[in-house]
Design an enzyme around this catalytic site. Structure first.
Site, PDB file in Angstrom:
ATOM      1  N   ASN A  80      30.653   3.850  11.087  1.00 50.26           N
ATOM      2  CA  ASN A  80      30.031   3.572   9.328  1.00 50.26           C
ATOM      3  C   ASN A  80      28.769   2.786   9.330  1.00 50.26           C
ATOM      4  O   ASN A  80      27.965   2.763  10.451  1.00 50.26           O
ATOM      5  CB  ASN A  80      31.046   2.582   9.107  1.00 50.26           C
TER       6      ASN A  80
ATOM      7  N   ASP B 235      38.992   1.364  10.643  1.00 49.68           N
ATOM      8  CA  ASP B 235      40.436   1.331  10.372  1.00 49.68           C
ATOM      9  C   ASP B 235      41.169   2.323  11.405  1.00 49.68           C
ATOM     10  O   ASP B 235      42.446   1.335  12.093  1.00 49.68           O
ATOM     11  CB  ASP B 235      40.971   1.709   9.233  1.00 49.68           C
TER      12      ASP B 235
ATOM     13  N   LYS C   5      33.702  17.038  26.923  1.00 54.12           N
ATOM     14  CA  LYS C   5      32.897  17.197  24.993  1.00 54.12           C
ATOM     15  C   LYS C   5      33.536  18.450  25.069  1.00 54.12           C
ATOM     16  O   LYS C   5      34.171  19.136  25.708  1.00 54.12           O
ATOM     17  CB  LYS C   5      31.444  17.441  25.955  1.00 54.12           C
TER      18      LYS C   5
ATOM     19  N   PRO D  32      44.598  -2.279  15.046  1.00 51.26           N
ATOM     20  CA  PRO D  32      44.842  -3.238  15.356  1.00 51.26           C
ATOM     21  C   PRO D  32      43.609  -3.753  13.887  1.00 51.26           C
ATOM     22  O   PRO D  32      42.580  -3.447  14.395  1.00 51.26           O
ATOM     23  CB  PRO D  32      44.481  -3.393  16.660  1.00 51.26           C
ATOM     24  N   ASP D  33      44.819  -4.869  14.017  1.00 49.83           N
ATOM     25  CA  ASP D  33      43.659  -5.646  12.545  1.00 49.83           C
ATOM     26  C   ASP D  33      43.164  -7.037  13.233  1.00 49.83           C
ATOM     27  O   ASP D  33      43.842  -7.436  13.123  1.00 49.83           O
ATOM     28  CB  ASP D  33      44.404  -5.480  11.184  1.00 49.83           C
TER      29      ASP D  33
ATOM     30  N   PHE E  61      35.545 -10.848   5.344  1.00 52.84           N
ATOM     31  CA  PHE E  61      34.819  -9.693   4.056  1.00 52.84           C
ATOM     32  C   PHE E  61      35.622  -8.830   3.583  1.00 52.84           C
ATOM     33  O   PHE E  61      37.241  -8.144   3.861  1.00 52.84           O
ATOM     34  CB  PHE E  61      33.436  -9.482   4.626  1.00 52.84           C
TER      35      PHE E  61
ATOM     36  N   LYS F 180      43.642  -8.636  -0.128  1.00 55.75           N
ATOM     37  CA  LYS F 180      43.193  -9.186   1.092  1.00 55.75           C
ATOM     38  C   LYS F 180      43.477 -10.662   1.962  1.00 55.75           C
ATOM     39  O   LYS F 180      43.945 -10.471   3.173  1.00 55.75           O
ATOM     40  CB  LYS F 180      41.658  -8.368   1.698  1.00 55.75           C
TER      41      LYS F 180
ATOM     42  N   LYS G  73      45.718 -10.615   4.373  1.00 54.86           N
ATOM     43  CA  LYS G  73      45.609 -11.334   5.851  1.00 54.86           C
ATOM     44  C   LYS G  73      46.230 -12.821   6.042  1.00 54.86           C
ATOM     45  O   LYS G  73      45.835 -13.021   7.379  1.00 54.86           O
ATOM     46  CB  LYS G  73      44.619 -10.394   6.203  1.00 54.86           C
TER      47      LYS G  73
HETATM   48  O1  PMT Z   1      26.346  -4.434   7.993  1.00 53.95           O
HETATM   49  P1  PMT Z   1      25.043  -4.880   6.797  1.00 53.95           P
HETATM   50  O2  PMT Z   1      24.230  -3.402   6.448  1.00 53.95           O
HETATM   51  O3  PMT Z   1      24.565  -6.192   7.159  1.00 53.95           O
HETATM   52  O4  PMT Z   1      26.685  -4.926   5.557  1.00 53.95           O
HETATM   53  C1  PMT Z   1      27.033  -5.370   5.911  1.00 53.95           C
HETATM   54  C2  PMT Z   1      28.740  -5.572   5.046  1.00 53.95           C
HETATM   55  C3  PMT Z   1      28.977  -4.777   3.644  1.00 53.95           C
HETATM   56  C4  PMT Z   1      29.175  -4.684   6.342  1.00 53.95           C
HETATM   57  C5  PMT Z   1      29.427  -6.668   4.975  1.00 53.95           C
HETATM   58  O5  PMT Z   1      29.304  -7.185   4.184  1.00 53.95           O
HETATM   59  C6  PMT Z   1      30.848  -6.201   4.823  1.00 53.95           C
HETATM   60  O6  PMT Z   1      30.875  -6.258   3.570  1.00 53.95           O
HETATM   61  N1  PMT Z   1      31.719  -5.965   6.238  1.00 53.95           N
HETATM   62  C7  PMT Z   1      33.230  -6.022   6.250  1.00 53.95           C
HETATM   63  C8  PMT Z   1      33.213  -4.459   5.907  1.00 53.95           C
HETATM   64  C9  PMT Z   1      34.892  -4.329   6.047  1.00 53.95           C
HETATM   65  O7  PMT Z   1      35.342  -3.810   6.562  1.00 53.95           O
HETATM   66  O8  PMT Z   1      35.370  -4.829   5.139  1.00 53.95           O
HETATM   67  P2  PMT Z   1      37.067  -4.365   4.548  1.00 53.95           P
HETATM   68  O9  PMT Z   1      37.604  -4.659   3.285  1.00 53.95           O
HETATM   69  O10 PMT Z   1      37.295  -2.983   5.278  1.00 53.95           O
HETATM   70  O11 PMT Z   1      38.410  -5.681   5.796  1.00 53.95           O
HETATM   71  C10 PMT Z   1      38.272  -6.983   5.087  1.00 53.95           C
HETATM   72  C11 PMT Z   1      38.561  -7.203   6.496  1.00 53.95           C
HETATM   73  O12 PMT Z   1      38.784  -7.559   7.649  1.00 53.95           O
HETATM   74  C12 PMT Z   1      36.700  -7.328   7.012  1.00 53.95           C
HETATM   75  O13 PMT Z   1      36.763  -8.954   7.629  1.00 53.95           O
HETATM   76  C13 PMT Z   1      36.991  -6.726   8.411  1.00 53.95           C
HETATM   77  O14 PMT Z   1      35.521  -7.581   9.632  1.00 53.95           O
HETATM   78  C14 PMT Z   1      39.075  -7.011   8.636  1.00 53.95           C
HETATM   79  N2  PMT Z   1      39.091  -6.525   9.377  1.00 53.95           N
HETATM   80  C15 PMT Z   1      38.591  -4.776   8.762  1.00 53.95           C
HETATM   81  C16 PMT Z   1      39.808  -3.748   9.512  1.00 53.95           C
HETATM   82  C17 PMT Z   1      39.929  -4.229  11.153  1.00 53.95           C
HETATM   83  N3  PMT Z   1      41.150  -2.880  11.630  1.00 53.95           N
HETATM   84  N4  PMT Z   1      40.405  -5.096  11.340  1.00 53.95           N
HETATM   85  C18 PMT Z   1      39.631  -6.499  10.576  1.00 53.95           C
HETATM   86  O15 PMT Z   1      39.435  -7.497  11.388  1.00 53.95           O
END
Ligand code: PMT
Length: 400
Positions: free
Chosen positions: A210, A279, A289, A305-306, A323, A337, A341
């Site tokens: 991403n 995710d 390849k 895994p989360d 976040f 969330k 979570k």
């Molecule tokens: O890196 P930059 O370019 O500065 O951009 C910053 C940002 C936009 C990436 C940052 O500000 C941000 O929003 N980060 C979270 C991105 C995200 O994946 O969000 P989510 O809503 O999909 O996930 C929710 C939370 O679960 C997050 O804390 C994520 O780290 C966590 N997560 C998600 C999936 C997973 N498998 N494991 C996790 O721990």
């Protein structure tokens, strides 16, 4: 490395004989790695030329609020968001009065009102003006608003008087500027932060990922280290330098990040999940390849895994902050969330808005807990990280 390294400082210069020392101050700040933009009032230009300050700072000097060309290059609101510290040195009695009363009739006073970052003044004036009750009352007002006051010093003045009112020397002002980024709010705390994207291999040359640049997570790591924490940054692949004093652990995939985080989370006081973790990953990473064949191909993905849920569910959990990167119904998805979570706090980030979120230099978020919502307006990511760390340190302190 200096705490001013790569910090953004806007130096405001007002009209007073001490303005000549501002040139040396710019040098001192730059020596410590700060990036400096200078803003001058009309009166300041009578004492020192903009050309000198432009040459020393390496940036055009800003002086007019109504200059369309300057506004097009870096407008006053952008400059206010850019600043990690707005320092007015020298600050004349007249300018201090302006600040105390919230006037905004020139570029520097307007910038002052628009700037949400750390602000400081270095008063410089005749000793009788400094002792005047009007100045004293204005200073009390600024102190009560949390403005940092650097000096003044005592001694012989340019006018021949002796007493309080001399601007501090440039080296002292640089030291005090540096101390603004040394809050000790997280002294003795261990902070674990994830940043950047993950890469999920499809084959040896291709992956799913991403747009995360890591800027937000790295800014948080720097802010936490500046606040006195010992910081470990688990980072996906990004092109950023490791902040000074931060231990960095490089990972590629979500599973790597999971392993690195879970091995360290129980020894941490605060965990911040800023990484944009994929995710899903391809069900199988093919060893050779993949060759081009049919017009279509199907990739089967499986859930990763989360990481943050696992941290929050662990027996020795740290204060856990996520976040939520959302493009619609941002606050309600963030609250969902937070609960699902099991987090202590979540930072809601609307990534559909141009100029913030993924791979930008600015951001704008809402810090959400079960009991509160704190909107933090658009500002530079480092400035925002400083503010978030200050809020989280407070919550951490209140909880323990
Ligand atoms: O890196 P930059 O370019 O500065 O951009 C910053 C940002 C936009 C990436 C940052 O500000 C941000 O929003 N980060 C979270 C991105 C995200 O994946 O969000 P989510 O809503 O999909 O996930 C929710 C939370 O679960 C997050 O804390 C994520 O780290 C966590 N997560 C998600 C999936 C997973 N498998 N494991 C996790 O721990």
């Amino acid at each position: 490395m200096s705490r001013l390294n790569n910090r953004h400082i806007v130096l405001g210069i007002t009209g007073g004989i001490a303005a000549y020392k501002a040139a040396e101050l710019v040098r001192r700040l730059k020596e410590r790695g700060a990036l400096v933009h200078v803003v001058m009032t009309d009166a300041a230009r009578e004492f020192i030329t903009p050309l000198t300050l432009q040459a020393l700072s390496g940036n055009p000097v800003h002086s007019s609020l109504l200059d369309p060309e300057a506004e097009a290059a870096m407008g006053h609101i952008e400059l206010a968001r850019w600043a990690d510290l707005l320092l007015v040195a020298p600050a004349s009695a007249d300018f201090i009065a302006k600040l105390a009363h919230g006037q905004a009739d020139d570029l520097l006073s307007t910038l002052w009102l628009a700037c949400q970052s750390k602000k400081a003044i270095a008063p410089a004036m005749n000793q009788a003006m400094w002792a005047d009750p009007a100045t004293a009352a204005n200073m009390d007002t600024l102190r009560a608003r949390g403005i940092a006051i650097f000096g003044p010093g005592a001694g012989e003045q340019a006018c021949g008087d002796v007493g309080l009112g001399r601007m501090l020397e440039p080296g002292e002002l640089a030291d005090l500027s540096e101390s603004q980024f040394d809050s000790r709010l997280l002294d003795g705390k261990r902070v674990l932060i994830t940043a950047g994207p993950t890469r999920e291999a499809i084959d040896p040359v291709r992956y799913i990922s991403n747009h995360s640049s890591g800027k937000m997570g790295y800014a948080l790591a720097r802010a936490a280290a500046d606040a006195g924490a010992s910081v470990t940054l688990v980072s996906g692949p990004v092109a950023l330098a490791t902040p000074a004093g931060v231990e960095r652990v490089d990972v590629e995939s979500a599973q790597d990040m999971y392993d690195a985080v879970l091995a360290r989370s129980a020894q941490s006081d605060l965990f911040i999940g800023c990484a944009a973790v994929a995710d899903y990953r391809p069900a199988t990473a093919v060893e050779q390849k993949i060759k081009k064949q049919a017009d279509e191909m199907t990739l089967t993905l499986v859930r990763n895994p989360d990481i943050i849920s696992a941290v929050a569910a662990s027996p020795d959990r740290p204060f856990t902050v996520g976040f939520a990167a959302e493009t619609q119904d941002v606050l309600s998805y963030a609250r969902d969330k937070l609960e699902r979570k099991g987090l202590d706090a979540i930072i809601a980030n609307d990534v559909s808005v141009a100029g913030i979120g993924f791979n930008s230099d600015q951001n704008e978020v809402t810090l959400v807990t079960a009991a509160s919502e704190e909107a933090l307006p658009r500002m530079g990511k480092q400035q925002l990280a400083d503010a978030l760390i200050a809020h989280l340190a407070q919550q951490l302190g209140a909880r323990r």
